[in-house]
Each structure stands twice: as structure tokens, then as C-alpha cells.
Design a protein around this motif. Structure first.
Motif, PDB file in Angstrom:
ATOM      1  N   VAL A 132     -16.846  -4.885  60.173  1.00 56.27           N
ATOM      2  CA  VAL A 132     -17.048  -4.695  61.754  1.00 56.27           C
ATOM      3  C   VAL A 132     -16.005  -5.904  62.341  1.00 56.27           C
ATOM      4  CG1 VAL A 132     -19.509  -3.949  61.275  1.00 56.27           C
ATOM      5  CG2 VAL A 132     -18.851  -6.567  61.328  1.00 56.27           C
ATOM      6  N   LEU A 133     -15.801  -5.693  63.559  1.00 54.16           N
ATOM      7  CA  LEU A 133     -15.171  -6.435  64.333  1.00 54.16           C
ATOM      8  C   LEU A 133     -15.614  -7.765  64.451  1.00 54.16           C
ATOM      9  CD1 LEU A 133     -12.220  -6.164  65.699  1.00 54.16           C
ATOM     10  CD2 LEU A 133     -13.483  -5.721  67.876  1.00 54.16           C
ATOM     11  N   PRO A 134     -15.036  -8.986  64.273  1.00 52.36           N
ATOM     12  CA  PRO A 134     -15.596 -10.271  64.430  1.00 52.36           C
ATOM     13  C   PRO A 134     -16.079 -10.468  65.789  1.00 52.36           C
ATOM     14  CG  PRO A 134     -13.689 -10.412  62.841  1.00 52.36           C
ATOM     15  CD  PRO A 134     -13.721  -8.944  63.365  1.00 52.36           C
ATOM     16  N   SER A 156     -18.525  -1.872  75.629  1.00 53.57           N
ATOM     17  CA  SER A 156     -19.710  -1.432  75.273  1.00 53.57           C
ATOM     18  C   SER A 156     -19.903  -0.600  74.155  1.00 53.57           C
ATOM     19  CB  SER A 156     -20.563  -0.708  76.450  1.00 53.57           C
ATOM     20  OG  SER A 156     -20.667  -1.570  77.537  1.00 53.57           O
ATOM     21  N   TYR A 157     -18.687   0.183  73.902  1.00 60.10           N
ATOM     22  CA  TYR A 157     -18.516   1.089  72.880  1.00 60.10           C
ATOM     23  C   TYR A 157     -18.582   0.436  71.533  1.00 60.10           C
ATOM     24  CZ  TYR A 157     -16.800   4.792  69.685  1.00 60.10           C
ATOM     25  OH  TYR A 157     -16.655   5.521  68.633  1.00 60.10           O
ATOM     26  N   VAL A 158     -17.580  -0.623  71.638  1.00 54.62           N
ATOM     27  CA  VAL A 158     -17.135  -1.541  70.390  1.00 54.62           C
ATOM     28  C   VAL A 158     -18.454  -2.297  69.968  1.00 54.62           C
ATOM     29  CG1 VAL A 158     -15.790  -3.049  69.524  1.00 54.62           C
ATOM     30  CG2 VAL A 158     -14.667  -1.562  70.965  1.00 54.62           C
ATOM     31  N   PHE A 159     -18.914  -3.005  71.049  1.00 51.04           N
ATOM     32  CA  PHE A 159     -20.219  -3.621  70.421  1.00 51.04           C
ATOM     33  C   PHE A 159     -21.259  -2.814  70.053  1.00 51.04           C
ATOM     34  CE2 PHE A 159     -22.558  -7.580  70.604  1.00 51.04           C
ATOM     35  CZ  PHE A 159     -23.756  -7.270  71.188  1.00 51.04           C
ATOM     36  N   GLY A 160     -21.491  -1.704  70.401  1.00 51.62           N
ATOM     37  CA  GLY A 160     -22.786  -0.799  70.220  1.00 51.62           C
ATOM     38  C   GLY A 160     -22.536  -0.163  68.715  1.00 51.62           C
ATOM     39  N   LEU A 178     -24.559  -3.032  61.613  1.00 50.62           N
ATOM     40  CA  LEU A 178     -25.104  -4.154  61.162  1.00 50.62           C
ATOM     41  C   LEU A 178     -26.725  -3.912  61.171  1.00 50.62           C
ATOM     42  CD1 LEU A 178     -23.615  -7.036  63.316  1.00 50.62           C
ATOM     43  CD2 LEU A 178     -23.300  -6.607  60.831  1.00 50.62           C
ATOM     44  N   SER A 179     -27.316  -3.275  62.053  1.00 47.36           N
ATOM     45  CA  SER A 179     -28.527  -2.708  61.775  1.00 47.36           C
ATOM     46  C   SER A 179     -28.988  -1.788  60.536  1.00 47.36           C
ATOM     47  CB  SER A 179     -29.004  -1.870  63.034  1.00 47.36           C
ATOM     48  OG  SER A 179     -30.374  -1.648  62.956  1.00 47.36           O
ATOM     49  N   ARG A 180     -27.957  -0.923  60.319  1.00 52.52           N
ATOM     50  CA  ARG A 180     -27.896  -0.067  59.045  1.00 52.52           C
ATOM     51  C   ARG A 180     -28.166  -0.894  57.755  1.00 52.52           C
ATOM     52  NH1 ARG A 180     -23.945   2.963  59.820  1.00 52.52           N
ATOM     53  NH2 ARG A 180     -25.080   4.185  61.129  1.00 52.52           N
ATOM     54  N   TYR A 181     -27.077  -1.936  57.771  1.00 51.07           N
ATOM     55  CA  TYR A 181     -26.976  -2.792  56.775  1.00 51.07           C
ATOM     56  C   TYR A 181     -28.113  -3.634  56.325  1.00 51.07           C
ATOM     57  CZ  TYR A 181     -25.194  -6.556  53.814  1.00 51.07           C
ATOM     58  OH  TYR A 181     -24.821  -7.559  53.017  1.00 51.07           O
ATOM     59  N   LYS A 182     -28.699  -4.179  57.361  1.00 50.26           N
ATOM     60  CA  LYS A 182     -29.847  -4.964  57.294  1.00 50.26           C
ATOM     61  C   LYS A 182     -30.944  -4.230  56.520  1.00 50.26           C
ATOM     62  CE  LYS A 182     -28.737  -8.196  61.184  1.00 50.26           C
ATOM     63  NZ  LYS A 182     -29.333  -8.674  62.271  1.00 50.26           N
ATOM     64  N   GLN A 183     -31.241  -2.774  56.882  1.00 49.94           N
ATOM     65  CA  GLN A 183     -32.229  -2.033  56.624  1.00 49.94           C
ATOM     66  C   GLN A 183     -32.075  -1.647  55.124  1.00 49.94           C
ATOM     67  OE1 GLN A 183     -34.963  -0.879  58.101  1.00 49.94           O
ATOM     68  NE2 GLN A 183     -35.910   0.325  56.275  1.00 49.94           N
TER      69      GLN A 183
END
Length: 369
Positions: A55-57, A105-109, A115-120
Motif C-alpha cells: 500500500v501507499l505509505p 479519496s480513491y487512493v485512501f479508500g 489494510l482491513s482485508r489484511y487485518k481480517q
């Protein structure tokens, strides 16, 4: 569903799910496979941790706003040098700001979704890892018990150890099957019993098949009559086979395509009479096995083997099956429709396989409900 057909009652399927057969009852299991099964049980699946996404830092996200800031300063200066009006300059800056906001908004979303998928995935991995560790601990415990038992048995000779160890396996399996059959027999005490013997005339093919059934099975009854609830009529079972150790009951039926005298189609797959009958016997806790008349006439031993397989599937008792293991498996036969049964009646199809079994008597058979 092609012939031969077997239906298992719901209580029997639930019982088999609750009390599965020991692995040693499988005819394909060797002694080494039995030992491996007892020592190690089910294999433990090693899990690999999920890889973090690219992901983009967060720091680089500020470059978008920095570029907006430089653009917001540069555009008015360009507009002034070109002589634009103030409202034209305002529209250009507003459009540029909206474009930058949409991009951010697109890049941040996308970044947040990854990140959410990775946490799951990490959460699921941790849960599965805990379960795997518990399984490993339980297997290590079983291994230690097996090693303790093995150390105690080392005082015997190697030949005696191998022989008696294998006998111990099968003895324990036999004890398990005996206990399981006692539980099944208690359950089968709820099975509805016949209330008499039907007086309907039986065909020669049934008389011959009865001799084969009695040769391999202990409790075989022909033309057992069952009272239909809330009705004055009764169902007549062609044969009932009882597995004595477990009390398991099998209703064995022989289906002919049409009646001998009236030529009326019978046992057609597009009619529901057999479905109602099967359902009632299943509610009475009977296994239902159906053969075609041609199968019984031409391959009676293979039909007996199929019944033995049905018993082995539920009880684990392969003693009947061992007597018939050299017999070929029964070939499947497509069920017939009412139209096909009428066509077979016109061509006297049953006479193509019944002459050696007494055509007159067999075709005078009285069809049952």
C-alpha cells in the motif's frame, strides 16, 4: 436414480453420523494403515501467515495535498498573467480542487480496504493457528500414550508383539462394533413390526430369490404385512431381512414393469405410489431396497451382495459380504416411465427373462399396493 435403489431412514443416518464406524471395518484397510490411523489420527494442516499488502505509505499521501497547494497558487498567477476574470479563475481553481480531492479519496479508500482485508486474514490465521496447535497437542498426547503402551509391550517377542498387536486392534474394533450394535438395537426397538403375513400370491421369481436370501441371511420373511395407519388397507413387503445383532430391518422389493394379467404399468418412476410407500416404510425405520424383477432373476447373488453391502454400511458387519465378495457388483438399470411400461407390456418384455422361472406362475403374480 437407477436400480438397485436403497433408502435409509432418517434415524439411521443420524445414528451413523453420531456413531461413525471404526476405520478397521473398511475392507481396504491394512494392518499398517490401521496402526497409522490409531497413532496419528487426522493430519494437521500447516498454515502459512498472510502476506501484508503493498500500500501507499501515509507520508506519500501528503504529496497529493502538496501538489494541490502548488496548483492552487500557480493557477491564479497564470490566470492573472493571461488576463482572466476573477470568476473564471475561481472556477478553474475549484475544478482542480475537486479533481485532487477525488484522487485522494480513491487512493485512501483502496488503501483502507486492503489494510482491513489484511487485518481480517491475520485474525483468521491466528484463530486457525490456535486450533492447529490444540490439535498438535492432542496428537502429541496420543503419541505419548502410544509410546507408553509400546514400551510395555517390548518385553514380548517381536513376532508375538506383531501378531498380538494386530489381534488387539481387531478385538477393540469388535468390542466397539458390539457396543455400537447394542445402541443401534435399542434404537431399532422403535421399528414398526409386521402384523401378519399377506395372502397375496407370490411369483416364481420371488420363490427362487427367497431361497438365495435364506442361504446367506438369518432372519428372512416373505410377504410380511404392514397395516397402513388410518386405512383399512395394508402394505405387503416382498421380503424383510433382519440383522439380528443390531435389529436393523430391510424391506426388499422386486419391481416388475407391468402386471402379469392386466398388463397394467407398475412401479413407474413418473408415478408417486412407490414414493408414498417408501416414505411410510422409512418413517417405520425400515431400510428400503428395490431391485428390478430382471435383476433378481438373472443375478440373484449380486442382489444378495447388494443387501449385504447395505448391512455393512450401517452396522460394519462384513460377515455376509465376505461370503459374496467374489460375486460381481449388480449392474445398474434405468427405471421406466408409464409410457415405457405400456410399450414393454405390448411386446411381452417379461417373457424375455422369465421362461426359465415358470412364466405362467410368475406372470400371474398379484400386484401389491
Amino acid at each position: 436414480m437407477n436400480y438397485p435403489i436403497v433408502f435409509y431412514p432418517k434415524v439411521v443416518m443420524q445414528f451413523c453420523h453420531q456413531y461413525p464406524l471404526p476405520e478397521a471395518t473398511s475392507s481396504c484397510a491394512t494392518s499398517s494403515q490401521l496402526q497409522e490411523t490409531q497413532q496419528f489420527g487426522k493430519p494437521v494442516v500447516l498454515l502459512t501467515p498472510p502476506q501484508p499488502p503493498v500500500v501507499l505509505p501515509v507520508k506519500l499521501l501528503w504529496l497529493i495535498w502538496v501538489s494541490w497547494l502548488y496548483g492552487a497558487i500557480a493557477f491564479p498567477l497564470i490566470a492573472i498573467s493571461w488576463g482572466w476574470l476573477w470568476w473564471e479563475m475561481l472556477l478553474v481553481v475549484a475544478a482542480y480542487s475537486c479533481l485532487i480531492a477525488a484522487a485522494y479519496s480513491y487512493v485512501f479508500g483502496c488503501r483502507q480496504k486492503m489494510l482491513s482485508r489484511y487485518k481480517q486474514q491475520v485474525l483468521e490465521y491466528n484463530q486457525q493457528n490456535i486450533l492447529s496447535q490444540q490439535e498438535i497437542l492432542s496428537q502429541q498426547k496420543r503419541l505419548s500414550q502410544q509410546e507408553t503402551l509400546s514400551n510395555k509391550q517390548q518385553e514380548f517377542s517381536s513376532f508375538k508383539l506383531g501378531k498380538e498387536g494386530l489381534q488387539t486392534v481387531f478385538t477393540s474394533v469388535k468390542i466397539d462394533l458390539q457396543h455400537r450394535n447394542r445402541l443401534l438395537k435399542d434404537l431399532m426397538s422403535l421399528r414398526v413390526s409386521p402384523n401378519g403375513t399377506s395372502q397375496a400370491r407370490q411369483g416364481v421369481s420371488e420363490q427362487r430369490f427367497l431361497q438365495y436370501l435364506q442361504q446367506y441371511f438369518e432372519e428372512v420373511v416373505q410377504a410380511a404385512e404392514f397395516k397402513i395407519p388410518l386405512s383399512q388397507r395394508s402394505y405387503s413387503a416382498d421380503f424383510t431381512v433382519i440383522h439380528t445383532p443390531s435389529g436393523l430391518g430391510i424391506d426388499v422389493e422386486i419391481d416388475e414393469p407391468y402386471a402379469g394379467k392386466s398388463k397394467k404399468p407398475t412401479h413407474c418412476c413418473d408415478a408417486d405410489s412407490d414414493m408414498r410407500r417408501n416414505q411410510l416404510f422409512l418413517e417405520w425405520n425400515w431400510i428400503v431396497v428395490r431391485f428390478t424383477e430382471k435383476q433378481v432373476v438373472q443375478a440373484p447373488l449380486s442382489c444378495c451382495k447388494f443387501v449385504a453391502m447395505a448391512i455393512a454400511e450401517v452396522t460394519g458387519d462384513r460377515s455376509y459380504l465376505k461370503q459374496l465378495e467374489t460375486e460381481p457388483d449388480l449392474l445398474s438399470v434405468k427405471p421406466w416411465t408409464t409410457r415405457e411400461a405400456r410399450a414393454m407390456a405390448k411386446t411381452n418384455y417379461r417373457l424375455t427373462y422369465l421362461p426359465g422361472f415358470g412364466v405362467g406362475s410368475a406372470c400371474d403374480r398379484v400386484s401389491k399396493f
